[in-house]
Design a protein around this motif. Structure first.
Motif, PDB file in Angstrom:
ATOM      1  N   PHE A  82       6.082   2.686   0.089  1.00 38.28           N
ATOM      2  CA  PHE A  82       5.176   1.533   0.195  1.00 38.28           C
ATOM      3  C   PHE A  82       5.377   0.774   1.505  1.00 38.28           C
ATOM      4  O   PHE A  82       6.492   0.663   1.995  1.00 38.28           O
ATOM      5  N   CYS A 138       4.331   5.430  -6.799  1.00 41.32           N
ATOM      6  CA  CYS A 138       2.878   5.234  -6.728  1.00 41.32           C
ATOM      7  C   CYS A 138       2.209   5.802  -7.980  1.00 41.32           C
ATOM      8  O   CYS A 138       2.411   6.972  -8.321  1.00 41.32           O
ATOM      9  N   ASP A 139       1.393   4.986  -8.657  1.00 40.23           N
ATOM     10  CA  ASP A 139       0.679   5.445  -9.863  1.00 40.23           C
ATOM     11  C   ASP A 139      -0.270   6.588  -9.518  1.00 40.23           C
ATOM     12  O   ASP A 139      -0.528   7.465 -10.330  1.00 40.23           O
ATOM     13  N   ASN A 140      -0.833   6.538  -8.315  1.00 42.01           N
ATOM     14  CA  ASN A 140      -1.899   7.467  -7.952  1.00 42.01           C
ATOM     15  C   ASN A 140      -1.374   8.837  -7.540  1.00 42.01           C
ATOM     16  O   ASN A 140      -1.865   9.861  -8.005  1.00 42.01           O
ATOM     17  N   CYS A 141      -0.339   8.875  -6.671  1.00 39.21           N
ATOM     18  CA  CYS A 141       0.097  10.183  -6.142  1.00 39.21           C
ATOM     19  C   CYS A 141       1.542  10.512  -6.499  1.00 39.21           C
ATOM     20  O   CYS A 141       2.018  11.611  -6.189  1.00 39.21           O
ATOM     21  N   CYS A 166      -0.932   7.926   0.002  1.00 39.04           N
ATOM     22  CA  CYS A 166      -2.326   8.151  -0.441  1.00 39.04           C
ATOM     23  C   CYS A 166      -3.240   6.953  -0.191  1.00 39.04           C
ATOM     24  O   CYS A 166      -4.439   7.048  -0.415  1.00 39.04           O
ATOM     25  N   TYR A 222      -1.850  -1.995  -3.996  1.00 39.93           N
ATOM     26  CA  TYR A 222      -1.224  -2.698  -5.130  1.00 39.93           C
ATOM     27  C   TYR A 222      -1.013  -4.164  -4.782  1.00 39.93           C
ATOM     28  O   TYR A 222      -1.232  -4.595  -3.651  1.00 39.93           O
ATOM     29  N   THR A 274       0.843  -1.203   0.000  1.00 43.40           N
ATOM     30  CA  THR A 274       0.000   0.000   0.000  1.00 43.40           C
ATOM     31  C   THR A 274       0.874   1.246   0.000  1.00 43.40           C
ATOM     32  O   THR A 274       1.928   1.272   0.645  1.00 43.40           O
ATOM     33  N   CYS A 275       0.440   2.276  -0.691  1.00 43.55           N
ATOM     34  CA  CYS A 275       1.160   3.550  -0.646  1.00 43.55           C
ATOM     35  C   CYS A 275       0.801   4.238   0.669  1.00 43.55           C
ATOM     36  O   CYS A 275      -0.376   4.500   0.928  1.00 43.55           O
ATOM     37  N   ALA A 282      -3.301   4.077  -1.835  1.00 44.11           N
ATOM     38  CA  ALA A 282      -3.553   3.221  -3.004  1.00 44.11           C
ATOM     39  C   ALA A 282      -3.032   1.807  -2.720  1.00 44.11           C
ATOM     40  O   ALA A 282      -1.979   1.635  -2.109  1.00 44.11           O
ATOM     41  N   THR A 284       2.915  -1.504  -9.515  1.00 46.25           N
ATOM     42  CA  THR A 284       2.959  -0.100  -9.957  1.00 46.25           C
ATOM     43  C   THR A 284       3.514  -0.073 -11.384  1.00 46.25           C
ATOM     44  O   THR A 284       4.260  -0.968 -11.786  1.00 46.25           O
TER      45      THR A 284
END
Ligand code: AP5
Length: 217
Positions: free
Chosen positions: A160, A151-154, A134, A138, A130-131, A136, A145
Motif C-alpha cells: 500500500f 489487498c481485498d482485490n488482488c 492493482c 481504500y 492505494t494498492c 484498488a 481492507t
C-alpha cells in the motif's frame, strides 16, 4: 455510453470508476492515473509534471489533452464506453474533449457531478491509501481492507502507498484549482443538457445506486 465524473479531490470519482469498470465493462480514463504512471516510469513528461502535481496545481491543458487523445485513438478500445475521471478540468479541456469526441463520431451521454462538502474531503484525502499492485483504493476508516495489510482485490501483501499530494497543504491548492478552473464546467454541461448530480456524501453503495439510476434512465 460515455460519461464524465466531475467533482473535487476526494469526491469518490476513482472509487465509482473502478466499480463501473468491474460491473459495466467500461474503460476508466483517469488523467491523474496516467500522469502518475508517466511519473513513476520516469518519462521526461513525468519528471516535468511531478512537482506541479505534488503541489496540487494543474498540469498544462496541452499535456492532458494529448493523453486523452492517445487513449481515444487506441483501436483496442473501439466500441467501449469511457468514464472520464478527473478530465476535463478546465473549459479549454472541455472544448477539446468535445472536438475529440466529434472527430471520432462519439458522443457524451452524462456528466455526473459528485457533491461533497470540503470538511468531508479533508477526512477522505488524509485517510486514503492505494494498492500499488492493482490500484484498488481504500480508506483508513470508511473502507479498510478486510485483512490487515492485504489487498481485498488482488491479495498483494504490504503493497500500500499514500499519494504525495494527499496532505492538507496540497489539498488546499487542489480545492482552489477545482473551484477556480473546474467548477465552471458545471454550468457548461448544464447548458448542454448533460448534467446530473449525486450526493457524494452518501455511503459508497448509496452513491453507486444514484449513479446506476442515472445510467439506466
Ligand atoms: P487526480 O488523480 O485526478 O486527483 P483528484 O481529482 O484530486 O481526485 P482524487 O483522485 O484525489 O479523488 P477521487 O474523487 O478519485 O476520490 P477517491 O475515489 O480516490 O489528479 C491528481 C493531480 O494530477 C491533480 O492535482 C493535477 O496536478 C493532475 N491532473 C490530473 N488530471 C488533470 C487534468 N485534467 N488537468 C490538469 N491537471 C490534472 O476517494 C477518496 C477517498 O475517499 C478514498 O480513500 C475512498 O476510499 C474514500 N471514499 C470514496 N467514496 C466514499 C464515500 N462515498 N464515502 C466514504 N468514503 C469514500
Amino acid at each position: 455510453m460515455n460519461i464524465i465524473l466531475l467533482g473535487p479531490p476526494g469526491a469518490g470519482k476513482g472509487t465509482q470508476s473502478h466499480r463501473l469498470v468491474a460491473e459495466r465493462d467500461m474503460i476508466q480514463l483517469s488523467t491523474g492515473d496516467m500522469l502518475r504512471a508517466a511519473r513513476s516510469s520516469g518519462t521526461a513528461m513525468g519528471k516535468r509534471v511531478a512537482a506541479v502535481m505534488d503541489a496540487g496545481n494543474l498540469v498544462t491543458d496541452e499535456i492532458v489533452i494529448g493523453l486523452i487523445d492517445e487513449q481515444l485513438s487506441n483501436p483496442a478500445l473501439d466500441g467501449k464506453g469511457f468514464i472520464f475521471d478527473g478530465f476535463p478540468r478546465t473549459l479549454a479541456q472541455a472544448d477539446a474533449l468535445g472536438a475529440l469526441l466529434d472527430s471520432k463520431g462519439l458522443k457524451l451521454h452524462h456528466v455526473i457531478e459528485m457533491r461533497v462538502d470540503d470538511d468531508a474531503l479533508v477526512a477522505r484525502i488524509t485517510g486514503r491509501f492505494t494498492c500499488s499492485n492493482c490500484g484498488a483504493v481504500y480508506h483508513d476508516e470508511t473502507k479498510p481492507t478486510k485483512k490487515h495489510n492485504v489487498c481485498d482485490n488482488c491479495g498483494a501483501v504490504e503493497q500500500f502507498t499514500r499519494r504525495k499530494d494527499d496532505n492538507e497543504d496540497s489539498l488546499r491548492t487542489r480545492l482552489l484549482a477545482y473551484y477556480r478552473d473546474t467548477s465552471p464546467l458545471i454550468g457548461y454541461y448544464y447548458a448542454k443538457g448533460l448534467l446530473d448530480r449525486v450526493d457524494g456524501l452518501g455511503s459508497i453503495d448509496a452513491v453507486a445506486g444514484e449513479i446506476d439510476e442515472i445510467l439506466t434512465r
